[in-house]
Enzyme design. Structure first.
Site, short mmCIF file in Angstrom:
data_model
loop_
_atom_site.label_atom_id
_atom_site.label_comp_id
_atom_site.label_asym_id
_atom_site.label_seq_id
_atom_site.Cartn_x
_atom_site.Cartn_y
_atom_site.Cartn_z
CG HIS A 109 81.88 69.04 15.68
ND1 HIS A 109 81.47 67.82 16.17
CD2 HIS A 109 81.86 69.90 16.73
CE1 HIS A 109 81.19 67.95 17.46
NE2 HIS A 109 81.43 69.20 17.82
CG HIS A 164 88.96 70.36 21.09
ND1 HIS A 164 88.40 71.44 21.74
CD2 HIS A 164 88.16 69.30 21.35
CE1 HIS A 164 87.31 71.04 22.38
NE2 HIS A 164 87.14 69.75 22.15
#
Length: 177
Positions: free
Chosen positions: A36, A120
């Site tokens: 995620h 990220h």
């Protein structure tokens, strides 16, 4: 309840990133179902505060947008790499959404995030990987790019510690215009 706000990823992106798992000796790879893009980590939260968080996040208004994965990087602690991650290409719409989420959470009584937002996808823990091997891996894979990923909502997740990995459960999705 341990909470965080994130962008969920389609399985096509998860699978492409998961194909890299195992290609770096000593890395502890995150399972693809846990991939995620974190917008804001919240942490342990009493139920009554979680309700305030839900109300605050439901009031966030932003437009949908696309994100792209563009290469890899590492986080370090005390000069030693600890985490391997997939980089999210710079994106003003993503930064705008993250700022709105942070503002909503502050209005709900949470402290402001102290760390700078660095979008990220965490791929692996690399505490036990030789730094030279890690640098070679990043260099060899750094030209990887994803197709644009459409973002039409963000999600409040709960996190429970499992035997091997944390288990993330989507609690509420919040639609973007």
């Amino acid at each position: 309840m341990r909470l965080f706000v994130a962008l969920d990823l389609p399985w096509s992106v998860r699978e492409r990133l998961a194909d890299l798992a195992g290609s770096l000796a000593g890395a502890r790879w995150v399972p693809a179902e846990n991939y995620h893009i974190t917008l804001r980590f919240i942490g342990e939260t009493p139920n009554h505060v979680a309700e305030e968080i839900d109300l605050a996040l439901a009031a966030v208004k932003a437009r949908g947008f696309n994100v792209e994965i563009a290469g890899f990087g590492t986080f370090e602690r005390q000069g030693r790499p600890t985490t391997l991650w997939a980089r999210v290409a710079p994106n003003p719409a993503l930064d705008h959404l993250q700022g709105k989420v942070d503002t909503a959470l502050r209005r709900a009584g949470l402290d402001a995030e102290r760390r700078r937002f660095c979008p990220h996808i965490t791929l692996a823990r690399v505490d036990h990987v030789a730094p030279a091997a890690l640098a070679s891996w990043v260099a060899a894979h750094n030209l990887m790019r994803s197709a644009p990923v459409e973002v039409q909502h963000f999600t409040l997740f709960s996190s429970a510690l499992g035997k091997e990995q944390s288990v993330y459960t989507p609690e509420v999705d919040y639609a973007l215009a």
